[in-house]
Design an enzyme around this catalytic site. Structure first.
Site, PDB file in Angstrom:
ATOM      1  CE  LYS B  79      -3.900   2.088   2.520  1.00 43.07           C
ATOM      2  NZ  LYS B  79      -4.848   1.937   3.637  1.00 43.07           N
ATOM      3  CB  SER B 154      -8.014   4.130   2.957  1.00 36.07           C
ATOM      4  OG  SER B 154      -7.171   3.388   3.813  1.00 36.07           O
ATOM      5  CB  SER B 178      -8.377   1.259   5.797  1.00 30.33           C
ATOM      6  OG  SER B 178      -8.964   2.535   5.822  1.00 30.33           O
TER       7      SER B 178
END
Lengths: 478, 486
Positions: B79, B154, B178
């Site tokens: 990420k 997210s 997330s």
């Protein structure tokens, strides 16, 4: 006009002399090129996290133990949020509601100044504004340096008392070796909170804070100026406003920086990246092990064990290094010549140290040298001028030996009576005129003969023995 | 070799160990898929085939049959808020659009040491703030199951990428859901580990007391493989803790008898989409088939977790993001500005709307005179919630809830940000209490996967993975792939 009653509280920022910074492994050494002593943590790069430096915690604990203050088992770091370019994360990690050290006392001339609290925090970097109109330079070497902020209760009543307190504190933190106390380098800085009132029946007056004072002289000047400024304001029926002021060195005045209405809201909250700081028994033990006998107690000890006067003992404990040097000498003397050691250290050695701007302990003259010289002096093997010459010689040699210097320079007092008598005979016979005058009653000439014989022996004759033998010879032979 | 992207990690390891495929071939395969499909869904924002293949070549050099480093040669996507020296680390923000970290996150170092191949960085909501991946400076990520839908957020890029077969493994980070919510929207298994189980060193902070890195993959077993790599105590993160566990080995065991799962009775107070209800009911039945017992529990503080979260997370974010001001790194508004102007223009231009909204909320709730009303109250709510969980875990082993009350929604579905915040309701309590929680696929609604969530007690991550592993062996929900990405 009656003098106002002055109430002062002090906040002192003591930079701890740890090897690395409070939350990173960067070195804390002073004087390097700007921004060389920084890591990604000090610069606040994204993704970095603080890790508490145990050495700083131990030093804080040493301070708590030295003033017998409350050492909190659990304390909490907090973030103080504000924007400034020399504060890389835009928050300072400090302690707010739960500091590491609670209440304690520092005794100054039989008056107890109460310590309210002391807490650990990181220093900010430096902004350099001078020289450039269009930009500011940032040096982050200081960012993250460990500070112990020591806060008093409003117990101080004059600038003079404030200075006494600060000198005592300064001596203590240096003596227990938690700070180098270097004021020019900012290792010992002070904020003063000052208020006045006209009588003790009145409540405390409005408090004004003077920030960032870094010399005893300026602190005293700033407080004195501020007291008279406030006094004058009161006389003129002006209201004193709660504000922060700065001391201007050039004018000796304090100038308003910001008022309470404009005070920043630091939005303190607990630092989520650090768990509560827990002081373990093991850590307290480590702090105790590191702590030397405190100066006041050491003075008593030295007076008892080495028969120094109080002034002398206090002189020895001016610094930890001096105390250590003296104590090492004391350990090494075989003749208990403490007073002689004291005189050598604070006489010839101090003179050399001051002249060469060195600090004690780093020179090539070692405690064992001083102890041996003191022993020789006591045993009358050498004279005071010889001792001076030996110390000077040692100063200029590495790993010098007292005996070797004595041998090379022939610095030994002649005690041998027969050898001296031979010399006396020789000298007296080569000055028959003076011998006759002496005989005729001009006894002052004794010193003339002593001088001549000393010349012959290159000063190595023990003066006491010599004059005894000489007067005996002159009396008997003439 | 075909369809490597539908193979489990266990199978890929076998292929590599038996020299049926090299790390280079495996890496090429996934890189090719990214090159072919990424333009459709925008899941990967940093990608360089050469960087990926260079690592693969090195791994092929050192590959042995030794079990000591089982994941060597397996590609992974990080990420884009996890610092890596191989790629930029942008946080999905204009503020860090060109930011190159000079150091690796602890997790990246562990993955490198294991021999995983970092093939790129995944898109995300700006600074991990968002539930739909609509706040990224680098554009929306599309849900590979249906391109009109969001992938969740997210970690939306990570979820979409693994679902589309760009890599068998990805890292996500989870502050309020997330990892789990996008896993639910994209049909994956995603674990938010116990707070402290994975080092946050090198994870760009959103809300430090809640953030946690975790694995996202097709199955619980695949997640377990990554957990074996990334759960190592890190002296550089003071909140990281030792977690001695062989996750993959633990999964092989049968689930212990008499497992009890609690279902909060408060669930009925919330509007839950019928498709999610249906899948939830079927999940309960499937779990019962594994000899798991269900009990009704009460989690009365659940409703208050949401407001508490939207005070604590913004409060911490307002402080964490204050360093992005143009002074030292990242975006700066250039020009003859005063210091205040530089700060204000840099932050106005460098941050997106959602990030600014949260910074302002956070700044407000920490202000003098308001802390007691908001921040302190939120902390005490948190405390109550922790006490409640403690009680619950004395009577049951896990808590089952839907991950989120709907399947993946459409773009711009929420006009009001608070409505979108409310969709995090089920995932937030685990973050506030530092508990491990896992989302796994539990059903389908038309083309869209639906997830369910299990919450466990501290450091019971392995038990969560084990239960989901057995559930997946029994149901096979994890083996469905989106049509266009077969």
């Amino acid at each position: 006009m009656t003098a106002p009653l002055v109430t002062i509280g002090l906040e002192v920022h003591v930079q701890l002399n740890t090897k690395s910074k409070l939350f990173s492994s960067s070195s804390t050494e002073f004087g390097h090129q700007p921004n060389k002593m920084t890591s990604e943590i000090d610069v606040g790069l994204p993704g970095t996290l603080p890790v508490i430096n145990k050495e700083a915690v131990i030093k804080a604990a040493m301070f708590a133990l030295s003033i017998d203050a409350q050492l909190n088992e659990k304390s909490i770091f907090a973030r103080k949020n504000y924007f400034y370019p020399d504060l890389p994360k835009s928050y300072q990690i400090t302690q707010e509601a739960y500091p590491i050290i609670g209440e304690g006392v520092l005794k100054v001339d039989n008056k107890e100044i109460r310590i309210e609290r002391a807490h650990l925090e990181e220093d900010a970097g430096k902004s350099i504004h001078d020289g450039h109109s269009s930009y500011t330079l940032i040096d982050l070497n200081r960012a993250g340096q460990p500070l112990l902020e020591i806060v008093t209760k409003p117990d101080i009543t004059s600038a003079q008392e404030a200075i006494k307190y600060l000198k005592k504190l300064h001596h203590l933190v240096r003596y227990i070796d938690i700070s180098d106390g270097n004021m020019q380098e900012g290792s010992f800085r002070c904020d003063a909170n000052i208020s006045i009132r006209m009588s003790s029946d009145e409540p405390l007056g409005t408090r004004v804070e003077i920030k960032n004072l870094n010399s005893f002289r300026f602190i005293e000047k700033a407080i004195d100026y501020e007291v008279s400024r406030q006094h004058l304001a009161l006389m003129n029926n002006e209201k004193i406003i709660q504000e922060t002021r700065l001391f201007q060195e050039s004018s000796g005045k304090t100038l308003s920086m910001r008022s309470k209405e404009n005070a920043a809201d630091y939005r303190y909250f607990p630092e989520p990246d650090l768990p509560p700081l827990v002081i373990t028994e093991a850590l307290i033990q480590q702090a105790k092990d590191n702590l030397p006998t405190l100066p006041e107690k050491r003075v008593q000890e030295l007076m008892l064990s080495t028969h120094l006067s109080m002034d002398e003992a206090e002189m020895v404990t001016t610094s930890r290094a001096t105390e250590y040097f003296y104590s090492e000498c004391v350990k090494k003397t075989n003749t208990q010549s403490y007073k002689t050691i004291y005189n050598l250290i604070f006489g010839e050695l101090s003179a050399l140290i001051n002249k060469n701007q060195k600090s004690i302990g780093f020179q090539s003259v070692k405690p064992e040298h001083i102890a041996l010289i003191a022993d020789y002096l006591s045993e009358k093997k050498i004279s005071q001028p010889m001792a001076k010459e030996i110390i000077n010689a040692l100063w200029h040699t590495n790993n010098g030996s007292v005996d070797k210097i004595i041998q090379e320079k022939g610095l030994r007092l002649v005690h041998d009576d027969s050898k001296l008598i031979q010399l006396i005979e020789k000298v007296v016979h080569s000055f028959p005129e003076q011998a006759q005058q002496y005989k005729d009653g001009k006894t002052k000439l004794l010193s003339f003969f002593v001088g001549q014989i000393m010349k012959e022996t290159k000063g190595n004759a023990d003066p006491g023995t010599l004059s005894k033998l000489l007067s005996k010879y002159l009396k008997e032979s003439l | 070799m075909k369809n490597l992207h539908t193979q489990s990690i266990r199978e890929l390891i076998k292929l590599i160990e038996n020299r049926l495929i090299s790390a280079y071939e495996l890496t090429s395969y996934f890189c090719d898929r990214i090159q072919t499909y990424n333009s459709k869904i925008n899941a990967v924002i940093s990608f360089d085939k050469d960087i990926a293949l260079d690592q693969a070549k090195q791994i092929d050099h050192r590959i042995t049959k030794k079990k000591s480093s089982p994941l060597q040669g397996i590609p992974i996507l990080q990420k884009d808020l996890i610092c890596s020296t191989k790629f930029k680390t942008t946080c999905g923000s204009k503020m860090l659009a060109n930011y190159q970290s000079p150091f690796n996150a602890h997790v990246v170092n562990l993955c490198d040491a294991e021999g995983l191949i970092e093939i790129g960085k995944t898109n995300m909501d700006e600074f991990a703030m968002g539930s739909s991946n609509e706040t990224s400076y680098f554009g929306n990520v599309l849900n590979p199951w249906e391109h009109t839908r969001v992938p969740g957020g997210s970690s939306g890029g990570a979820a979409a990428a693994v679902a589309a077969g760009f890599a068998p493994l990805a890292t996500g980070s989870d502050t309020g859901g997330s990892i789990r919510q996008p896993s639910s929207f994209c049909g994956l298994t995603g674990l938010k580990p116990t707070y402290g189980a994975v080092s946050r060193n090198g994870l760009i902070a959103f809300a430090s007391s809640l953030d946690q890195i975790g694995p996202m993959a097709k199955s619980a077993e695949d997640c377990a493989y990554l957990m074996d790599v990334i759960t190592k105590k890190d002296p550089k993160d003071s909140t990281s803790q030792q977690y001695d566990m062989q996750f993959v080995d633990y999964l092989k065991n049968d689930i212990p008898p008499k497992i009890k799962i609690g279902i909060p009775k408060e669930l009925k107070n919330f509007t839950i989409d019928s498709s999610v209800e249906k899948a939830f009911g079927e999940t309960v039945q499937s779990l019962k088939g594994l000899n798991v017992e269900f009990v009704e529990i009460s989690l009365s503080s659940m409703e208050l977790a949401l407001p508490a979260y939207y005070i604590i997370a913004p409060a911490e974010c307002s402080s964490n993001l204050a360093r992005y001001n143009g002074a030292l790194f990242g975006y700066r508004h250039e020009g003859d500005n005063s210091l205040q102007e530089m700060y204000s223009k840099t932050r106005t231009e460098g941050f997106g709307k959602e990030v600014k909204r949260r910074i302002i909320i956070g700044t407000f709730v920490l202000s003098k005179g308001f802390q007691g009303q908001y921040y302190q109250k939120a902390l005490s709510l948190c405390h109550n919630l922790k006490m409640e969980f403690k009680k619950i875990f004395s009577i049951c082993d896990f808590i089952l809830t839907p991950t989120i009350s709907t399947p993946a929604f459409e773009f711009n579905a929420y006009k009001n940000p608070v409505e979108m915040y409310q969709s995090d309701l089920f995932t937030i309590p685990a973050n506030l209490c530092g508990l491990p929680a896992i989302s796994f696929q539990a059903g389908m609604h038309g083309k869209l996967p639906i997830g369910a969530q299990l919450i466990g007690n501290h450091f019971k991550d392995h038990e969560l993975l084990q239960l989901v592993h057995h559930f997946q062996k029994a149901t096979g929900w994890h083996e469905i792939y989106p049509e266009d990405y077969q």
